[in-house]
Scaffold this active site. Sequence first.
Site, PDB file in Angstrom:
ATOM      1  N   GLY A 157       0.784  -1.229   0.000  1.00 41.79           N
ATOM      2  CA  GLY A 157       0.000   0.000   0.000  1.00 41.79           C
ATOM      3  C   GLY A 157       0.815   1.277   0.000  1.00 41.79           C
ATOM      4  O   GLY A 157       0.255   2.373   0.108  1.00 41.79           O
TER       5      GLY A 157
ATOM      6  N   CYS B 169     -15.816   3.358 -26.700  1.00 38.85           N
ATOM      7  CA  CYS B 169     -17.195   3.839 -26.786  1.00 38.85           C
ATOM      8  C   CYS B 169     -17.792   3.975 -25.403  1.00 38.85           C
ATOM      9  O   CYS B 169     -18.643   3.178 -24.992  1.00 38.85           O
ATOM     10  CB  CYS B 169     -18.012   2.892 -27.646  1.00 38.85           C
ATOM     11  SG  CYS B 169     -17.486   2.985 -29.348  1.00 38.85           S
TER      12      CYS B 169
ATOM     13  N   TYR C  76      -1.009  -1.752 -11.961  1.00 35.77           N
ATOM     14  CA  TYR C  76      -2.438  -1.891 -12.259  1.00 35.77           C
ATOM     15  C   TYR C  76      -2.807  -1.242 -13.589  1.00 35.77           C
ATOM     16  O   TYR C  76      -3.925  -0.791 -13.789  1.00 35.77           O
ATOM     17  CB  TYR C  76      -3.287  -1.368 -11.080  1.00 35.77           C
ATOM     18  CG  TYR C  76      -2.801  -1.924  -9.765  1.00 35.77           C
ATOM     19  CD1 TYR C  76      -2.958  -3.280  -9.476  1.00 35.77           C
ATOM     20  CD2 TYR C  76      -2.095  -1.140  -8.849  1.00 35.77           C
ATOM     21  CE1 TYR C  76      -2.446  -3.824  -8.314  1.00 35.77           C
ATOM     22  CE2 TYR C  76      -1.579  -1.684  -7.679  1.00 35.77           C
ATOM     23  CZ  TYR C  76      -1.758  -3.024  -7.420  1.00 35.77           C
ATOM     24  OH  TYR C  76      -1.252  -3.572  -6.268  1.00 35.77           O
TER      25      TYR C  76
END
Length: 462
Positions: A273, A390, A420
């Site tokens: 973290g 889209c 990520y």
Amino acid sequence: MAGRVPPGDFAGTSPVWLRQPEDVNALIPVLWSKTARKDDSGVLQIGGIAIPDLVADVNTPAYVLDEEDFRSRARAFRDGFAGYDVYYAGKAFLSVAVAKWVAEEGLCLDVCSNGELSVALRAGVDPKRIGYHGNNKTPMELRRAVVAGVGRIIVDSYAEIERLAAIVAELGVVQGVMVRVTAGVEAHTHEFIATAHEDQKFGFSISSGDGFAAAQAVIEAPGLDLRGLHSHIGSQIFDTSGWEVAARRVLGLHAEIGRELGHVMPEMDLGGGFGIAYTTQDDPADPADLARQITDIVARECAALQFPVPHLSIEPGRAIVGSSMCTVYTVGTVKQVTLDGGATRTYVSVDGGMSDNIRPALYDADYSCTLVSRASSAEPTLARVVGKHCESGDIVVKHEFLPGDIAPGDLVAVPGTGAYGRSMASNYNHALRPPVVAVRDGEARVIVRRETEDDLLATDLG
Ligand SMILES: *Cc1c(COP(=O)(O)O)cnc(C)c1O
């Protein structure tokens, strides 16, 4: 470029933290990997490679991974947290090459799926130095991990403890286990909640007594060797106050298990973290400073409990790979949009988007962006960089100042996409996931190639 807004006239249309740059061509060093620099013509170089030359070979979008930066961040955690085991959290980004670098730099590796384990084993990572996470590991995954000789499996449910106990009994082996607990602490940036509701899927609650009961179940299972408790409190954290509260609670349980069950666990894991800088809002701490503070916290708590300090481990993912990578895109269209109040926002569409970086859509994450193929003397304009999907939420960078003459064909790069990014990339709109190109000392090496149309169609059985 009609309707360009004069400098300084962006009040209300851009967030207060975003300052208009004095030099729109300049890199902000904290956001970029170690070897990134711009030459006199405004061209970005990473690892001694000029980005326009690199994309001439591999096309865009492309992730560019600064190997020296990755390795130096890995070493900074290894040396800063000397005496700990540092597990690189592979879910942030994992490939065979990266798993090898992790091992070469002396780190251990966390995986949380069968696929991640396959990459780690393919890379030749010592299984004893692998930790295996997940709240719903299948019996097949557990068996494979045990057979492979994974050093520790972090258990997350009573059902899993039973499954694992059955597997090790059948195989006649002993398996190292940690119990994932929730301490009621949830941390992000400079804030933490000490009474976070535990209405989440991970871990055994300490306050409900499940943490104690799970540890007892592991101790009582022959073949399961309870190494310690594990707690992971959040992501993108900049100070240690959340770890302080969590460590107090986890060590309280650690000591209680030692005293009441006569099992003194040798280890404890404080999770990952650790934060990085995505924009100028963020001010990441030095790993050595974090280590000193966390070590002090644990020492103090253990002294208060009159209990020996366990061998500690941490699991940084983002803080190692996040800033090591940037994503390079080609600008396709530039559009001026008039906002309420008359100001304009320049929408810059690039050839990727939410398929290569879902974090803005998923977490409302902020990023930055810069022109990397030339210098510009145009005034900065407030821009929003968007993808080609889209979906109106397909935003790459919500707010950034880019040169007012930004135009189709320009290359732009977004730093801080290593964690990520590729690992959460999708084939949305049947996009082909971009390659990862490692650069170092003037050499570029594709470590994950771009997907092809054949890759896409391979699973479509018609
Ligand atoms: C995601 C995760 C990490 C890594 O988190 P970062 O924010 O990338 O450092 C470490 N441990 C566990 C258990 C995780 O789920």
